[in-house]
Design an enzyme around this catalytic site. Structure first.
Site, PDB file in Angstrom:
ATOM      1  N   HIS A  52       0.857  -1.197   0.000  1.00 40.31           N
ATOM      2  CA  HIS A  52       0.000   0.000   0.000  1.00 40.31           C
ATOM      3  C   HIS A  52       0.890   1.243   0.000  1.00 40.31           C
ATOM      4  CE1 HIS A  52       1.005   0.553   4.212  1.00 40.31           C
ATOM      5  NE2 HIS A  52       0.683  -0.703   4.432  1.00 40.31           N
TER       6      HIS A  52
HETATM    7  P1  TYD Z   1      -1.872  -3.118   7.527  1.00 38.60           P
HETATM    8  O1  TYD Z   1      -1.547  -1.658   7.454  1.00 38.60           O
HETATM    9  O2  TYD Z   1      -2.620  -3.739   6.401  1.00 38.60           O
HETATM   10  O3  TYD Z   1      -0.539  -3.934   7.773  1.00 38.60           O
HETATM   11  P2  TYD Z   1       0.816  -3.878   6.926  1.00 38.60           P
HETATM   12  O4  TYD Z   1       1.815  -3.233   7.823  1.00 38.60           O
HETATM   13  O5  TYD Z   1       1.166  -5.255   6.562  1.00 38.60           O
HETATM   14  O6  TYD Z   1       0.542  -3.051   5.727  1.00 38.60           O
HETATM   15  O7  TYD Z   1      -2.658  -3.344   8.880  1.00 38.60           O
HETATM   16  C1  TYD Z   1      -3.207  -4.605   9.241  1.00 38.60           C
HETATM   17  C2  TYD Z   1      -4.435  -4.344  10.096  1.00 38.60           C
HETATM   18  O8  TYD Z   1      -4.087  -3.633  11.270  1.00 38.60           O
HETATM   19  C3  TYD Z   1      -5.475  -3.516   9.353  1.00 38.60           C
HETATM   20  O9  TYD Z   1      -6.763  -4.036   9.713  1.00 38.60           O
HETATM   21  C4  TYD Z   1      -5.328  -2.140   9.946  1.00 38.60           C
HETATM   22  C5  TYD Z   1      -4.827  -2.415  11.360  1.00 38.60           C
HETATM   23  N1  TYD Z   1      -3.947  -1.365  11.889  1.00 38.60           N
HETATM   24  C6  TYD Z   1      -4.379  -0.579  12.940  1.00 38.60           C
HETATM   25  O10 TYD Z   1      -5.514  -0.723  13.443  1.00 38.60           O
HETATM   26  N2  TYD Z   1      -3.543   0.384  13.436  1.00 38.60           N
HETATM   27  C7  TYD Z   1      -2.309   0.577  12.923  1.00 38.60           C
HETATM   28  O11 TYD Z   1      -1.554   1.467  13.409  1.00 38.60           O
HETATM   29  C8  TYD Z   1      -1.864  -0.241  11.826  1.00 38.60           C
HETATM   30  C9  TYD Z   1      -0.493  -0.062  11.216  1.00 38.60           C
HETATM   31  C10 TYD Z   1      -2.712  -1.205  11.348  1.00 38.60           C
END
Ligand code: TYD
Length: 136
Positions: A52
Protein backbone atom coordinates in the site's frame (compact mmCIF):
# COMPACT_ATOMS: atom_id res chain seq x y z
CA UNK A 1 7.26 12.06 -4.76
CA UNK A 2 10.42 10.19 -5.68
CA UNK A 3 12.01 7.13 -4.13
CA UNK A 4 15.19 9.26 -4.00
CA UNK A 5 13.63 10.99 -0.98
CA UNK A 6 13.48 7.65 0.85
CA UNK A 7 16.86 7.64 2.49
CA UNK A 8 18.65 5.25 4.77
CA UNK A 9 19.24 7.17 7.98
CA UNK A 10 22.21 6.27 10.15
CA UNK A 11 20.90 6.59 13.71
CA UNK A 12 22.88 7.77 16.68
CA UNK A 13 24.22 4.69 18.44
CA UNK A 14 26.08 4.61 21.72
CA UNK A 15 27.98 1.39 22.16
CA UNK A 16 29.89 0.34 25.26
CA UNK A 17 30.77 -2.87 27.03
CA UNK A 18 27.13 -3.17 28.21
CA UNK A 19 25.81 -3.28 24.67
CA UNK A 20 24.30 -0.84 22.19
CA UNK A 21 21.80 1.96 22.54
CA UNK A 22 20.28 3.50 19.40
CA UNK A 23 18.33 6.74 19.48
CA UNK A 24 15.71 8.33 17.22
CA UNK A 25 14.65 11.89 18.04
CA UNK A 26 11.73 13.34 16.13
CA UNK A 27 12.54 16.47 14.15
CA UNK A 28 16.24 15.97 14.78
CA UNK A 29 17.20 12.62 13.28
CA UNK A 30 14.06 12.26 11.16
CA UNK A 31 11.97 15.01 9.52
CA UNK A 32 8.82 14.35 11.59
CA UNK A 33 7.65 13.92 15.15
CA UNK A 34 6.47 10.31 15.64
CA UNK A 35 2.85 10.07 16.82
CA UNK A 36 2.58 6.30 16.57
CA UNK A 37 4.83 3.26 16.87
CA UNK A 38 3.92 -0.24 15.75
CA UNK A 39 5.92 -3.38 15.15
CA UNK A 40 5.66 -6.46 13.00
CA UNK A 41 7.05 -9.77 14.20
CA UNK A 42 6.32 -13.48 13.84
CA UNK A 43 5.90 -13.02 10.09
CA UNK A 44 5.71 -16.56 8.67
CA UNK A 45 8.30 -17.60 6.11
CA UNK A 46 7.39 -16.44 2.62
CA UNK A 47 4.68 -14.02 3.76
CA UNK A 48 4.75 -10.33 2.80
CA UNK A 49 3.51 -7.19 4.55
CA UNK A 50 2.69 -3.73 3.28
CA UNK A 51 1.33 -3.54 -0.25
CA UNK A 52 0.00 0.00 0.00
CA UNK A 53 0.95 3.67 -0.02
CA UNK A 54 -0.03 6.62 2.18
CA UNK A 55 -1.22 10.05 1.11
CA UNK A 56 0.28 12.01 4.02
CA UNK A 57 2.02 9.60 6.36
CA UNK A 58 5.78 9.63 6.83
CA UNK A 59 7.49 6.64 8.41
CA UNK A 60 10.81 5.33 9.59
CA UNK A 61 11.22 1.56 9.28
CA UNK A 62 13.85 -0.22 11.36
CA UNK A 63 14.88 -3.88 11.52
CA UNK A 64 15.56 -3.96 15.27
CA UNK A 65 16.13 -7.71 14.95
CA UNK A 66 16.74 -9.96 11.95
CA UNK A 67 16.28 -8.75 8.41
CA UNK A 68 13.78 -8.10 5.63
CA UNK A 69 13.55 -6.32 2.28
CA UNK A 70 11.57 -3.15 1.70
CA UNK A 71 10.53 -2.60 -1.93
CA UNK A 72 9.82 1.08 -2.50
CA UNK A 73 8.06 2.33 -5.62
CA UNK A 74 7.10 5.89 -6.62
CA UNK A 75 5.01 4.76 -9.61
CA UNK A 76 7.92 5.19 -12.01
CA UNK A 77 10.93 3.59 -10.32
CA UNK A 78 11.40 0.80 -7.80
CA UNK A 79 14.21 -0.04 -5.43
CA UNK A 80 14.83 -2.82 -2.92
CA UNK A 81 16.38 -1.81 0.40
CA UNK A 82 17.59 -4.62 2.65
CA UNK A 83 17.23 -3.75 6.34
CA UNK A 84 19.38 -5.88 8.63
CA UNK A 85 21.01 -3.44 11.04
CA UNK A 86 19.24 -1.72 13.98
CA UNK A 87 21.57 1.27 13.63
CA UNK A 88 19.82 2.30 10.39
CA UNK A 89 16.25 3.27 9.56
CA UNK A 90 14.61 3.70 6.17
CA UNK A 91 12.71 6.98 5.89
CA UNK A 92 9.60 6.72 3.72
CA UNK A 93 8.00 9.93 2.47
CA UNK A 94 4.30 10.15 1.47
CA UNK A 95 3.03 8.62 -1.80
CA UNK A 96 5.45 5.69 -1.91
CA UNK A 97 4.17 2.18 -2.53
CA UNK A 98 5.97 -0.22 -0.20
CA UNK A 99 6.14 -3.98 0.17
CA UNK A 100 8.01 -5.77 2.97
CA UNK A 101 9.34 -9.18 1.99
CA UNK A 102 11.82 -11.93 2.79
CA UNK A 103 11.52 -11.69 6.58
CA UNK A 104 14.06 -13.72 8.51
CA UNK A 105 12.64 -15.95 11.24
CA UNK A 106 13.66 -13.60 14.07
CA UNK A 107 12.74 -10.35 12.29
CA UNK A 108 11.19 -7.52 14.25
CA UNK A 109 10.19 -4.49 12.17
CA UNK A 110 9.58 -1.32 14.16
CA UNK A 111 7.76 1.51 12.40
CA UNK A 112 7.70 5.11 13.63
CA UNK A 113 4.81 6.96 12.02
CA UNK A 114 4.08 10.68 11.76
CA UNK A 115 0.30 10.32 12.21
CA UNK A 116 -2.22 8.28 14.13
CA UNK A 117 -3.78 5.36 12.29
CA UNK A 118 -6.23 6.51 9.63
CA UNK A 119 -7.50 4.07 7.02
CA UNK A 120 -8.46 7.05 4.79
CA UNK A 121 -4.76 7.86 4.42
CA UNK A 122 -4.09 4.46 2.79
CA UNK A 123 -4.12 3.66 -0.89
CA UNK A 124 -4.33 -0.13 -1.19
CA UNK A 125 -4.93 -0.29 -4.96
CA UNK A 126 -1.74 -0.24 -7.01
CA UNK A 127 -3.34 1.07 -10.23
CA UNK A 128 -5.02 3.89 -8.30
CA UNK A 129 -1.65 4.68 -6.69
CA UNK A 130 0.10 4.89 -10.08
CA UNK A 131 -2.69 7.14 -11.42
CA UNK A 132 -2.52 9.40 -8.35
CA UNK A 133 1.29 9.64 -8.44
CA UNK A 134 1.39 10.46 -12.17
CA UNK A 135 -1.14 13.30 -11.74
CA UNK A 136 0.88 14.99 -8.97
P1 TYD B 1 -1.87 -3.12 7.53
O1 TYD B 1 -1.55 -1.66 7.45
O2 TYD B 1 -2.62 -3.74 6.40
O3 TYD B 1 -0.54 -3.93 7.77
P2 TYD B 1 0.82 -3.88 6.93
O4 TYD B 1 1.82 -3.23 7.82
O5 TYD B 1 1.17 -5.26 6.56
O6 TYD B 1 0.54 -3.05 5.73
O7 TYD B 1 -2.66 -3.34 8.88
C1 TYD B 1 -3.21 -4.60 9.24
C2 TYD B 1 -4.44 -4.34 10.10
O8 TYD B 1 -4.09 -3.63 11.27
C3 TYD B 1 -5.47 -3.52 9.35
O9 TYD B 1 -6.76 -4.04 9.71
C4 TYD B 1 -5.33 -2.14 9.95
C5 TYD B 1 -4.83 -2.42 11.36
N1 TYD B 1 -3.95 -1.36 11.89
C6 TYD B 1 -4.38 -0.58 12.94
O10 TYD B 1 -5.51 -0.72 13.44
N2 TYD B 1 -3.54 0.38 13.44
C7 TYD B 1 -2.31 0.58 12.92
O11 TYD B 1 -1.55 1.47 13.41
C8 TYD B 1 -1.86 -0.24 11.83
C9 TYD B 1 -0.49 -0.06 11.22
C10 TYD B 1 -2.71 -1.21 11.35
Amino acid sequence: MSIDKCTLVELQTIADTRGNLTIVEGGRHIPFEPRRVYYLYGVPEGRDRGGHSHRELQQLIIAVSGSFDVVIDDGQSKKVVRLDDPRYGLYICPMIWRELKSFSENAVCVVLASLHYDEDDYCRDYEAFVDASSSQ
